[in-house]
Scaffold this active site. Structure first.
Site, PDB file in Angstrom:
ATOM      1  N   HIS A 193       1.066  -1.176   0.079  1.00  0.00           N
ATOM      2  CA  HIS A 193      -0.525   0.174   0.018  1.00  0.00           C
ATOM      3  C   HIS A 193       1.192   1.332   0.252  1.00  0.00           C
ATOM      4  O   HIS A 193       1.671   1.489   1.358  1.00  0.00           O
ATOM      5  CB  HIS A 193      -0.736   0.225   0.965  1.00  0.00           C
ATOM      6  CG  HIS A 193      -1.472   1.363   1.714  1.00  0.00           C
ATOM      7  ND1 HIS A 193      -2.945   1.740   0.320  1.00  0.00           N
ATOM      8  CD2 HIS A 193      -1.507   2.326   2.451  1.00  0.00           C
ATOM      9  CE1 HIS A 193      -3.192   2.412   1.018  1.00  0.00           C
ATOM     10  NE2 HIS A 193      -2.258   3.411   2.213  1.00  0.00           N
ATOM     11  N   GLU A 270      -7.608  -2.901  -0.855  1.00  0.00           N
ATOM     12  CA  GLU A 270      -8.235  -3.242   0.190  1.00  0.00           C
ATOM     13  C   GLU A 270      -8.718  -1.585   0.701  1.00  0.00           C
ATOM     14  O   GLU A 270      -7.670  -0.815   1.327  1.00  0.00           O
ATOM     15  CB  GLU A 270      -6.891  -2.749   0.882  1.00  0.00           C
ATOM     16  CG  GLU A 270      -6.907  -3.013   2.681  1.00  0.00           C
ATOM     17  CD  GLU A 270      -5.377  -3.567   3.083  1.00  0.00           C
ATOM     18  OE1 GLU A 270      -5.386  -4.760   3.982  1.00  0.00           O
ATOM     19  OE2 GLU A 270      -4.720  -2.152   2.718  1.00  0.00           O
ATOM     20  N   TYR A 313      -4.599  18.896   6.229  1.00  0.00           N
ATOM     21  CA  TYR A 313      -3.079  18.077   4.861  1.00  0.00           C
ATOM     22  C   TYR A 313      -3.910  19.428   3.801  1.00  0.00           C
ATOM     23  O   TYR A 313      -3.705  19.818   2.719  1.00  0.00           O
ATOM     24  CB  TYR A 313      -4.321  16.614   3.827  1.00  0.00           C
ATOM     25  CG  TYR A 313      -3.874  15.375   4.678  1.00  0.00           C
ATOM     26  CD1 TYR A 313      -3.189  15.594   5.432  1.00  0.00           C
ATOM     27  CD2 TYR A 313      -5.751  15.292   5.089  1.00  0.00           C
ATOM     28  CE1 TYR A 313      -4.374  14.009   6.354  1.00  0.00           C
ATOM     29  CE2 TYR A 313      -5.974  14.378   6.014  1.00  0.00           C
ATOM     30  CZ  TYR A 313      -4.670  13.822   6.043  1.00  0.00           C
ATOM     31  OH  TYR A 313      -4.873  12.076   7.621  1.00  0.00           O
ATOM     32  N   CYS A 343     -12.038  27.696  18.642  1.00  0.00           N
ATOM     33  CA  CYS A 343     -10.947  29.059  18.460  1.00  0.00           C
ATOM     34  C   CYS A 343      -9.757  28.955  18.549  1.00  0.00           C
ATOM     35  O   CYS A 343      -8.927  28.185  19.562  1.00  0.00           O
ATOM     36  CB  CYS A 343     -10.919  29.279  21.032  1.00  0.00           C
ATOM     37  SG  CYS A 343     -10.306  30.506  21.110  1.00  0.00           S
ATOM     38  N   GLU A 344      -8.987  29.224  17.243  1.00  0.00           N
ATOM     39  CA  GLU A 344      -8.183  28.744  16.432  1.00  0.00           C
ATOM     40  C   GLU A 344      -7.771  29.010  14.812  1.00  0.00           C
ATOM     41  O   GLU A 344      -9.119  28.348  14.340  1.00  0.00           O
ATOM     42  CB  GLU A 344      -7.900  27.444  16.730  1.00  0.00           C
ATOM     43  CG  GLU A 344      -6.292  26.678  15.834  1.00  0.00           C
ATOM     44  CD  GLU A 344      -5.733  25.362  16.449  1.00  0.00           C
ATOM     45  OE1 GLU A 344      -6.088  24.967  17.910  1.00  0.00           O
ATOM     46  OE2 GLU A 344      -4.903  25.566  15.398  1.00  0.00           O
ATOM     47  N   TYR A 379     -12.291   9.639   6.249  1.00  0.00           N
ATOM     48  CA  TYR A 379     -11.536  10.262   7.249  1.00  0.00           C
ATOM     49  C   TYR A 379     -12.496  11.514   7.361  1.00  0.00           C
ATOM     50  O   TYR A 379     -11.620  12.914   7.397  1.00  0.00           O
ATOM     51  CB  TYR A 379     -10.117  10.866   6.053  1.00  0.00           C
ATOM     52  CG  TYR A 379      -9.536   9.227   5.641  1.00  0.00           C
ATOM     53  CD1 TYR A 379      -9.292   7.911   6.832  1.00  0.00           C
ATOM     54  CD2 TYR A 379      -9.640   8.695   4.398  1.00  0.00           C
ATOM     55  CE1 TYR A 379      -8.441   6.905   6.030  1.00  0.00           C
ATOM     56  CE2 TYR A 379      -9.163   7.536   4.058  1.00  0.00           C
ATOM     57  CZ  TYR A 379      -8.625   7.071   4.628  1.00  0.00           C
ATOM     58  OH  TYR A 379      -7.950   5.843   4.024  1.00  0.00           O
TER      59      TYR A 379
HETATM   60  N1  LLP Z   1      -4.334  -0.101   3.530  1.00  0.00           N
HETATM   61  C1  LLP Z   1      -3.892   0.210   4.189  1.00  0.00           C
HETATM   62  C2  LLP Z   1      -2.754  -0.512   5.096  1.00  0.00           C
HETATM   63  C3  LLP Z   1      -3.841   1.947   4.998  1.00  0.00           C
HETATM   64  O1  LLP Z   1      -3.217   2.629   5.697  1.00  0.00           O
HETATM   65  C4  LLP Z   1      -4.545   2.677   4.193  1.00  0.00           C
HETATM   66  C5  LLP Z   1      -4.858   4.397   4.625  1.00  0.00           C
HETATM   67  C6  LLP Z   1      -6.256   2.326   3.313  1.00  0.00           C
HETATM   68  C7  LLP Z   1      -5.724   0.637   3.275  1.00  0.00           C
HETATM   69  C8  LLP Z   1      -6.912   2.619   2.720  1.00  0.00           C
HETATM   70  O2  LLP Z   1      -6.772   3.350   2.044  1.00  0.00           O
HETATM   71  P1  LLP Z   1      -7.630   4.124   1.179  1.00  0.00           P
HETATM   72  O3  LLP Z   1      -7.733   3.616   0.165  1.00  0.00           O
HETATM   73  O4  LLP Z   1      -8.394   5.004   1.826  1.00  0.00           O
HETATM   74  O5  LLP Z   1      -6.189   5.539   0.073  1.00  0.00           O
HETATM   75  N2  LLP Z   1      -6.255  11.076   6.954  1.00  0.00           N
HETATM   76  C9  LLP Z   1      -5.985  10.649   5.436  1.00  0.00           C
HETATM   77  C10 LLP Z   1      -5.735   8.947   4.640  1.00  0.00           C
HETATM   78  C11 LLP Z   1      -5.323   8.102   5.878  1.00  0.00           C
HETATM   79  C12 LLP Z   1      -4.936   6.978   4.877  1.00  0.00           C
HETATM   80  C13 LLP Z   1      -4.260   5.884   6.173  1.00  0.00           C
HETATM   81  N3  LLP Z   1      -4.049   4.905   5.567  1.00  0.00           N
HETATM   82  C14 LLP Z   1      -6.683  11.589   4.415  1.00  0.00           C
HETATM   83  O6  LLP Z   1      -8.281  12.046   4.989  1.00  0.00           O
HETATM   84  O7  LLP Z   1      -6.636  11.627   3.513  1.00  0.00           O
END
Ligand code: LLP
Length: 423
Positions: A193, A270, A313, A343-344, A379
């Site tokens: 990943h 995944e 981000y 408050c930020e 997220y």
């Molecule tokens: N598999 C693993 C091992 C991961 O660490 C992650 C995400 C995923 C799958 C799923 O990834 P996706 O398909 O959602 O891109 N908070 C951040 C994203 C952090 C992702 C962490 N790991 C945001 O809001 O963009």
């Protein structure tokens, strides 16, 4: 032909239900999910042998329950996520592989739970192989490999390369296999990943890295996982990934490996964001409209305690306005800065990475109107906090034309639960 979504800056309804009705019934701020969108995304991934939802993206029990009923299994990155999956009805039967623990460490709680339920593990650090092997000699494991490169929508979501703490470095395979031998552990799967919110170009490079690594591990490998990372468009000029092409690349990789090993190799994916992002909307009420120098601020009752992606981000979320009465699309468009109640100074939804305040052209709003932060289903709620002692929002699922409460808004009692004033 373009394959981009269209976004409008005004919106009257979500999945057929008036935004004003949702706000009236459930209060604001509130997260609303459209189940149909999730179902569509699941269907689009049907070619993959296994769709394993990264529940960290949106882990409400009701969402997990619906995923499960559609045949989607889950990954879990903590003991809490294992419990959550079990509470949503996922089986711990070792033969079924419905819950896989994927992490770079075992905290003691997670190791105990994994051993207790004989859960499959995807090891992101060599130490995990030995720690599991000591407690469960002869276990089968998957290795999460850092192929030496990565890519994400932000440096903070890039999970490959030397700066990333994630995964087993690609040159350490032999060392890991020796470690596994010491306790009779067998490497039956590989996983890569490289980051979240990446693109097809980078994702495609993973196939070659996977093939090389799988050949190095050898014919014990029965499963390969493409990881998550599939992006979704947050702006009208961004495109959907060509899923057909993505699948073909991975299927070809899997087929070559099956031929090499002389047995079938299962192909997993995944995703987190891809399955839930576009289903989610955060509705907030406009509480103040004010001019600050050149900037026209619209302040709403949701903040980065509810949706942290912009402050973390500089992430862009489409925003639309639902007028309390009448139709927002008939109003004059103005450039506004949308902020929250905290408050930020960083509590701004229209910001770029680095905290630079941007403005957005939206229909003129008045106090009492509603704004909708869109594509907030991944997220979003899961990264909410109680900062400024704000209670976390309610969550609502719309399915079959009906809006159903799937999480109560937190209460002030919830806020101080567990706190103790010693004598
Ligand atoms: N598999 C693993 C091992 C991961 O660490 C992650 C995400 C995923 C799958 C799923 O990834 P996706 O398909 O959602 O891109 N908070 C951040 C994203 C952090 C992702 C962490 N790991 C945001 O809001 O963009």
């Amino acid at each position: 032909m373009t394959n981009s979504p269209s976004f409008s800056t005004s919106r009257n309804s979500i999945a057929g239900i008036a935004v004003t009705d949702l706000a009236e019934r459930f209060g604001t701020p509130v997260y609303v999910y459209d189940q149909q969108v999730i179902d569509r995304r699941i269907a689009e991934l049907k070619d993959f042998d296994v769709v394993r939802y990264a529940q960290k993206a949106c882990g409400n029990l009701a969402i997990l329950d619906r995923m499960r009923k559609k045949g989607v299994v889950v990954d879990a990155v903590s003991a809490g996520e294992i419990h959550r999956a079990m509470a949503a009805g996922y089986s711990t039967d070792p033969g079924k592989h419905e819950i896989v623990y994927t992490a770079d460490i075992f905290d003691r709680e997670a190791l105990d739970l994994v051993v207790k339920h004989s859960l499959p593990v995807n090891c992101g650090s060599p130490d995990m192989i030995s720690q599991l092997g000591e407690r469960r000699p002869g276990a089968d494991v998957t290795l999460r490999i850092n192929p030496g490169f990565g890519h994400g929508h932000s440096q903070k979501t890039n999970t490959g390369g030397q700066q990333s703490k994630h995964g087993i470095w690609h040159t350490q395979i032999d060392e890991c296999l020796r470690r596994a031998d010491q306790t009779g552990v067998t490497v039956t799967g590989l996983h890569m990943h490289i980051g979240s919110g990446t693109d097809l170009e980078h994702l495609s490079e993973v196939c070659d890295a996977m093939e090389r690594t799988a050949k190095e591990v050898g014919r014990t490998v029965k499963t390969i996982s493409a990881g998550g990372g599939l992006p979704v468009p947050y702006k009208a000029d961004e495109e959907y990934v060509d899923l057909g092409r993505y699948y073909q690349l991975w299927d070809a990789t899997r087929t070559r490996l099956s031929e090499e090993f002389g047995h079938p190799v299962a192909l997993e994916i995944e995703p987190g964001r891809f399955l839930s992002a576009e289903s989610g909307f955060l509705i907030a009420e406009v509480r103040s409209v004010k001019q600050v120098g050149e900037n026209h601020f619209v302040l709403v009752d949701a903040g980065f305690n509810d949706l942290a992606r912009p402050v973390m981000y500089g992430a862009y979320h489409p925003i639309s306005v639902a007028a309390r009465s009448g139709d927002a699309s008939e109003r004059e468009q103005v450039d506004v800065v949308v902020g929250g109640p905290l408050c930020e100074s960083g509590d701004i939804f229209t910001q770029r990475e680095g905290g630079y305040v941007d403005s957005r052209s939206l229909p003129m709003t008045r106090v009492g109107d509603l704004i909708v932060l869109e594509n907030a289903g991944a997220y979003g709620f899961v990264m909410a906090s109680n900062y400024n002692s704000k209670t976390r929002a309610a969550e609502v699922l719309i399915e079959g034309g009906e809006a159903k409460l799937i999480r109560n808004r937190e209460t002030f009692d919830d806020l101080v639960r567990g706190e103790v004033i010693p004598d």
